[in-house]
Design an enzyme around this catalytic site. Structure first.
Site, PDB file in Angstrom:
ATOM      1  N   TYR A 173       0.823  -1.226   0.000  1.00 26.34           N
ATOM      2  CA  TYR A 173       0.000   0.000   0.000  1.00 26.34           C
ATOM      3  C   TYR A 173       0.849   1.264   0.000  1.00 26.34           C
ATOM      4  O   TYR A 173       0.630   2.167  -0.808  1.00 26.34           O
ATOM      5  CB  TYR A 173      -0.970  -0.023   1.190  1.00 26.34           C
ATOM      6  N   GLY A 174       1.837   1.324   0.914  1.00 25.68           N
ATOM      7  CA  GLY A 174       2.682   2.514   0.984  1.00 25.68           C
ATOM      8  C   GLY A 174       3.457   2.711  -0.311  1.00 25.68           C
ATOM      9  O   GLY A 174       3.542   3.826  -0.844  1.00 25.68           O
TER      10      GLY A 174
ATOM     11  N   GLU B 141      10.905  -4.777  -5.697  1.00 24.98           N
ATOM     12  CA  GLU B 141      10.043  -5.692  -4.938  1.00 24.98           C
ATOM     13  C   GLU B 141      10.681  -7.079  -4.926  1.00 24.98           C
ATOM     14  O   GLU B 141      11.013  -7.627  -5.969  1.00 24.98           O
ATOM     15  CB  GLU B 141       8.651  -5.736  -5.584  1.00 24.98           C
TER      16      GLU B 141
ATOM     17  N   GLY C  43       0.807  -7.017   0.523  1.00 21.36           N
ATOM     18  CA  GLY C  43      -0.265  -7.646   1.291  1.00 21.36           C
ATOM     19  C   GLY C  43      -1.603  -7.676   0.563  1.00 21.36           C
ATOM     20  O   GLY C  43      -2.456  -8.508   0.867  1.00 21.36           O
TER      21      GLY C  43
ATOM     22  N   ASN D 180      -4.520 -10.641   1.331  1.00 21.68           N
ATOM     23  CA  ASN D 180      -5.351 -10.295   2.489  1.00 21.68           C
ATOM     24  C   ASN D 180      -6.834 -10.520   2.211  1.00 21.68           C
ATOM     25  O   ASN D 180      -7.236 -10.862   1.108  1.00 21.68           O
ATOM     26  CB  ASN D 180      -5.039  -8.879   2.990  1.00 21.68           C
ATOM     27  N   GLY D 181      -7.621 -10.354   3.276  1.00 18.16           N
ATOM     28  CA  GLY D 181      -9.052 -10.591   3.197  1.00 18.16           C
ATOM     29  C   GLY D 181      -9.828  -9.436   2.590  1.00 18.16           C
ATOM     30  O   GLY D 181     -11.053  -9.506   2.483  1.00 18.16           O
TER      31      GLY D 181
ATOM     32  N   MET E 144     -10.695  -6.667   3.716  1.00 21.10           N
ATOM     33  CA  MET E 144     -11.554  -5.862   4.599  1.00 21.10           C
ATOM     34  C   MET E 144     -11.014  -4.449   4.684  1.00 21.10           C
ATOM     35  O   MET E 144      -9.850  -4.243   5.038  1.00 21.10           O
ATOM     36  CB  MET E 144     -11.641  -6.489   5.983  1.00 21.10           C
TER      37      MET E 144
ATOM     38  N   VAL F 241      16.100  -5.898  -1.470  1.00 20.74           N
ATOM     39  CA  VAL F 241      17.119  -4.977  -0.962  1.00 20.74           C
ATOM     40  C   VAL F 241      17.663  -5.570   0.323  1.00 20.74           C
ATOM     41  O   VAL F 241      16.918  -5.816   1.267  1.00 20.74           O
ATOM     42  CB  VAL F 241      16.530  -3.570  -0.719  1.00 20.74           C
TER      43      VAL F 241
ATOM     44  N   GLU G 283     -13.974  -9.826  13.696  1.00 16.29           N
ATOM     45  CA  GLU G 283     -14.518 -10.199  12.398  1.00 16.29           C
ATOM     46  C   GLU G 283     -14.923 -11.657  12.398  1.00 16.29           C
ATOM     47  O   GLU G 283     -14.223 -12.507  12.936  1.00 16.29           O
ATOM     48  CB  GLU G 283     -13.477  -9.975  11.319  1.00 16.29           C
TER      49      GLU G 283
ATOM     50  N   HIS H 282      -1.481  -8.306  11.032  1.00 17.65           N
ATOM     51  CA  HIS H 282      -1.480  -6.838  10.993  1.00 17.65           C
ATOM     52  C   HIS H 282      -0.277  -6.220  11.715  1.00 17.65           C
ATOM     53  O   HIS H 282      -0.455  -5.508  12.700  1.00 17.65           O
ATOM     54  CB  HIS H 282      -2.747  -6.294  11.671  1.00 17.65           C
TER      55      HIS H 282
ATOM     56  N   ASN I  11      -8.889  -3.247  10.730  1.00 15.29           N
ATOM     57  CA  ASN I  11      -7.914  -3.755   9.765  1.00 15.29           C
ATOM     58  C   ASN I  11      -7.169  -2.558   9.157  1.00 15.29           C
ATOM     59  O   ASN I  11      -7.784  -1.549   8.847  1.00 15.29           O
ATOM     60  CB  ASN I  11      -8.625  -4.531   8.667  1.00 15.29           C
TER      61      ASN I  11
HETATM   62  P1  FAD Z   1       3.041  -4.621   2.557  1.00 24.27           P
HETATM   63  O1  FAD Z   1       1.720  -4.660   1.921  1.00 24.27           O
HETATM   64  O2  FAD Z   1       3.428  -5.746   3.438  1.00 24.27           O
HETATM   65  O3  FAD Z   1       4.109  -4.479   1.382  1.00 24.27           O
HETATM   66  C1  FAD Z   1       5.487  -4.582   1.591  1.00 24.27           C
HETATM   67  C2  FAD Z   1       6.142  -5.140   0.335  1.00 24.27           C
HETATM   68  O4  FAD Z   1       7.547  -4.970   0.424  1.00 24.27           O
HETATM   69  C3  FAD Z   1       5.899  -6.621   0.111  1.00 24.27           C
HETATM   70  O5  FAD Z   1       5.438  -6.836  -1.197  1.00 24.27           O
HETATM   71  C4  FAD Z   1       7.261  -7.254   0.353  1.00 24.27           C
HETATM   72  O6  FAD Z   1       7.484  -8.413  -0.434  1.00 24.27           O
HETATM   73  C5  FAD Z   1       8.197  -6.143  -0.028  1.00 24.27           C
HETATM   74  N1  FAD Z   1       9.495  -6.190   0.651  1.00 24.27           N
HETATM   75  C6  FAD Z   1       9.733  -6.416   1.962  1.00 24.27           C
HETATM   76  N2  FAD Z   1      11.035  -6.346   2.234  1.00 24.27           N
HETATM   77  C7  FAD Z   1      11.660  -6.072   1.057  1.00 24.27           C
HETATM   78  C8  FAD Z   1      13.020  -5.894   0.691  1.00 24.27           C
HETATM   79  N3  FAD Z   1      14.010  -5.938   1.596  1.00 24.27           N
HETATM   80  N4  FAD Z   1      13.310  -5.660  -0.611  1.00 24.27           N
HETATM   81  C9  FAD Z   1      12.307  -5.587  -1.551  1.00 24.27           C
HETATM   82  N5  FAD Z   1      11.002  -5.748  -1.240  1.00 24.27           N
HETATM   83  C10 FAD Z   1      10.682  -5.979   0.049  1.00 24.27           C
HETATM   84  N6  FAD Z   1      -5.502  -5.690   6.245  1.00 24.27           N
HETATM   85  C11 FAD Z   1      -6.714  -5.124   6.091  1.00 24.27           C
HETATM   86  O7  FAD Z   1      -6.839  -3.894   6.198  1.00 24.27           O
HETATM   87  N7  FAD Z   1      -7.818  -5.901   5.798  1.00 24.27           N
HETATM   88  C12 FAD Z   1      -7.735  -7.255   5.694  1.00 24.27           C
HETATM   89  O8  FAD Z   1      -8.744  -7.923   5.417  1.00 24.27           O
HETATM   90  C13 FAD Z   1      -6.472  -7.874   5.882  1.00 24.27           C
HETATM   91  N8  FAD Z   1      -6.338  -9.230   5.827  1.00 24.27           N
HETATM   92  C14 FAD Z   1      -5.080  -9.782   5.869  1.00 24.27           C
HETATM   93  C15 FAD Z   1      -4.927 -11.150   5.668  1.00 24.27           C
HETATM   94  C16 FAD Z   1      -3.652 -11.709   5.603  1.00 24.27           C
HETATM   95  C17 FAD Z   1      -3.496 -13.178   5.388  1.00 24.27           C
HETATM   96  C18 FAD Z   1      -2.513 -10.873   5.750  1.00 24.27           C
HETATM   97  C19 FAD Z   1      -1.125 -11.437   5.662  1.00 24.27           C
HETATM   98  C20 FAD Z   1      -2.663  -9.516   5.955  1.00 24.27           C
HETATM   99  C21 FAD Z   1      -3.935  -8.953   6.025  1.00 24.27           C
HETATM  100  N9  FAD Z   1      -4.111  -7.588   6.207  1.00 24.27           N
HETATM  101  C22 FAD Z   1      -5.356  -7.031   6.117  1.00 24.27           C
HETATM  102  C23 FAD Z   1      -2.972  -6.695   6.483  1.00 24.27           C
HETATM  103  C24 FAD Z   1      -2.556  -5.858   5.270  1.00 24.27           C
HETATM  104  O9  FAD Z   1      -2.388  -6.674   4.138  1.00 24.27           O
HETATM  105  C25 FAD Z   1      -1.250  -5.125   5.628  1.00 24.27           C
HETATM  106  O10 FAD Z   1      -1.529  -4.283   6.724  1.00 24.27           O
HETATM  107  C26 FAD Z   1      -0.721  -4.281   4.485  1.00 24.27           C
HETATM  108  O11 FAD Z   1      -0.465  -5.066   3.344  1.00 24.27           O
HETATM  109  C27 FAD Z   1       0.542  -3.551   4.896  1.00 24.27           C
HETATM  110  O12 FAD Z   1       0.869  -2.619   3.893  1.00 24.27           O
HETATM  111  P2  FAD Z   1       2.325  -2.046   3.774  1.00 24.27           P
HETATM  112  O13 FAD Z   1       2.342  -1.044   2.686  1.00 24.27           O
HETATM  113  O14 FAD Z   1       2.773  -1.616   5.127  1.00 24.27           O
HETATM  114  O15 FAD Z   1       3.275  -3.297   3.408  1.00 24.27           O
END
Ligand code: FAD
Length: 501
Positions: A15-16, A35, A111, A115-116, A118, A246, A355, A441, A479
């Protein structure tokens, strides 16, 4: 102020990372999006599918494992749910710490792939308590609405939820809660509920109704590659570099950042190790990934001036999971997409937002499964160990205890109002009734205003930014991805306006 010729890297495409890529590209900047996981849009389908179902996993399901490791692994106390798989760059990974398993997504989309879906905007009163350093008025007027529309959040289709056999599990749990005087709320999602209705009638290939979720989803779910990342790529200014991790970040004497990267193929064979140089780096590797890169740079002394706050303020969003014997049928068909929640949130430490989760095992287990989010006052801290080159987390059962206590108080009420029902303790490791050792989370580790300034630039290290879940201290009551997205939108607006790129 800086010129327009900076070399910019974004690490991580969740997301970020998606929000940062779109904002910078739309502002005319060229960016590398690095990635470690697979570019799933480029994979060829096997029997019509890119991703696997939960019951037929393969190398595509999990990140370099020989056996799946699902949150509910046990039936009757026996490890019957997990399956042997081939090793590969699959979509779901687990980061293991002493007392905590953190589930994360791998691949372009992070993620959002696993993810689900939600998509919940936090209660404003709670948001203001967790992130008092952020102007809530602006968040709720501008950035939460923008995140919801950018992610294509929609409300569950009531005809499907109230009538289809795939949501019997949710209706039964909601009825039982009602007997205890606890109402349910509908939970918005990025899954396209019009598509799901067509799945019910067999008009389109099934995904949510065919056991797809934590190992990826082929149809119906608006994951990031279909939304914000798609818009970012449409600019032609985002260079996607998949399968590239990285490994470390170093600040060169003249100020540039040197990234050591490792590129592999799907089977894990080394393609190349390489050094890449950038003037600006956005860390969006998720709470664990970003915290690890920062802590290792601090611990190994490759970046000077990193603040002490790095590694602090971590939490599992108060996650605890549990299962109940329902004494009534929960349905052998179950949609993987949760649509209802049980809530008694008043911002106190008794607060629970639970949930009603599916357990799509293909048989009727007469079981209700819940992911309870709680208001846990504890936080964990990561530290770097130079000898092992690993990050440690000081989180244990005593940290999780307030979450378990709040969830138990809440579900005891529901059990009491439904004679013959009770907890199932045969589904988790160690026969625990409430899981206190895994989370979906992860939040925190580089908290906004502490490790970074008020828009995500790391304190003491100009040109280095944090843009993901690590900015949020430990919990948010719902979530997290809508909040992560909205906060990234806000921070990126401010940073681009201030010409920090
Ligand atoms: P992420 O989405 O985790 O993205 C980080 C990315 O960086 C990943 O693709 C990873 O591979 C990459 N990365 C990491 N380290 C490195 C590196 N050193 N070099 C290169 N790439 C790297 N949240 C909700 O709001 N609703 C839901 O229903 C929900 N259900 C979930 C169900 C599951 C099974 C899981 C695992 C998570 C769920 N979440 C849910 C949580 C949600 O997916 C996360 O909060 C969200 O994805 C976090 O976003 P982010 O941008 O912080 O990082």
């Amino acid at each position: 102020a800086t010129g327009g010729s900076n070399r910019i890297a974004i690490i991580g495409s969740g997301y970020g990372g998606a929000v940062a890529a779109r904002k910078l590209a739309q502002a005319g900047k060229q960016v590398d999006l690095i990635e470690m996981g697979t570019d799933w849009e480029k994979m060829s389908p096997i029997k019509g599918r890119i991703f696997t179902t939960m019951t037929s996993p393969s190398a595509r399901s999990m990140w370099f494992k020989t056996r799946t490791d699902m949150p509910f692994s046990y039936l009757g106390g026996m490890d019957l749910v997990n399956r042997r798989i081939d090793r590969g760059a699959g979509a779901l990974d687990i980061e293991y710490f002493a007392n905590m398993k953190v589930y994360v997504g791998r691949g372009i989309g992070g993620g959002s792939l696993v993810n689900g879906g939600m998509a919940v905007t936090p209660r404003r009163s709670f948001f203001e308590k967790v992130l008092p350093q952020v102007d809530a008025e602006e968040m709720y007027n501008v950035y939460f609405p923008r995140a919801n529309s950018g992610l294509r959040v929609n409300d569950p289709a009531m005809d499907v939820v109230m009538n289809s056999p795939w949501y019997q599990f949710a209706r039964v749990s909601a009825d039982q809660a009602k007997r205890a005087g606890i109402g349910h709320v509908m939970v918005p999602n990025v899954y396209d509920f019009d598509y799901m209705r067509k799945e019910v009638y067999g008009q389109v290939p099934r995904s949510a109704l065919d056991k797809q979720v934590i190992f990826g989803n082929d149809y119906g779910k608006n994951s990031l590659p279909k939304t914000i990342l798609k818009e970012a790529l449409a600019t032609g200014r985002v260079n996607v570099i998949p399968m590239t991790e990285v490994r470390s970040i170093e600040r060169a004497p003249e100020g540039a950042f040197r990234l050591q990267t490792k590129t592999i193929d799907f089977n894990g064979n080394l393609i190349e190790n390489r050094t890449r140089e950038y003037d600006r780096v956005v860390l969006a590797a998720g709470s664990i990934g970003t915290t690890r890169l920062l802590l290792s740079a601090q611990g190994e002394g490759t970046i000077n001036g990193l603040p002490d706050a790095i590694g602090r303020g971590w939490g599992p969003n108060g996650n605890t999971m549990l299962a109940r014997r329902l004494r009534t049928r929960s349905g052998w068909r179950q949609s993987t997409i949760p649509v209802m929640g049980l809530s008694n949130w008043d911002d106190s430490t008794d607060s629970v937002f639970a949930e009603i989760a599916p357990f799509p095992a293909g048989i009727d287990l007469r079981t209700g499964v819940y992911l309870a989010l709680t208001n846990n006052p504890h936080t964990g801290t990561f530290t770097w160990n130079r000898g092992s080159q690993k990050m440690f987390l000081d989180w244990g059962p005593s940290h999780a205890e307030p979450s378990v206590r709040a969830a138990q108080k809440f579900f005891d009420r529901i059990n009491r109002a439904n004679p013959g029902t009770g907890y199932r303790s045969d589904l988790f490791e160690k026969h625990k009734t409430f899981s206190d050792y895994f989370t979906y989370h992860p939040l925190g580790g580089a908290v906004l205003g502490e490790a970074t300034d008020l828009q995500g630039e790391v304190k003491g290290v100009p040109g280095l930014f944090v843009m993901d879940g690590s900015l949020i201290p430990a919990k948010i009551g719902v979530n997290p991805f809508v909040t992560i997205t909205a906060l990234a939108e806000r921070n990126m607006d401010r940073l681009v306006d201030a010409q920090r790129f």
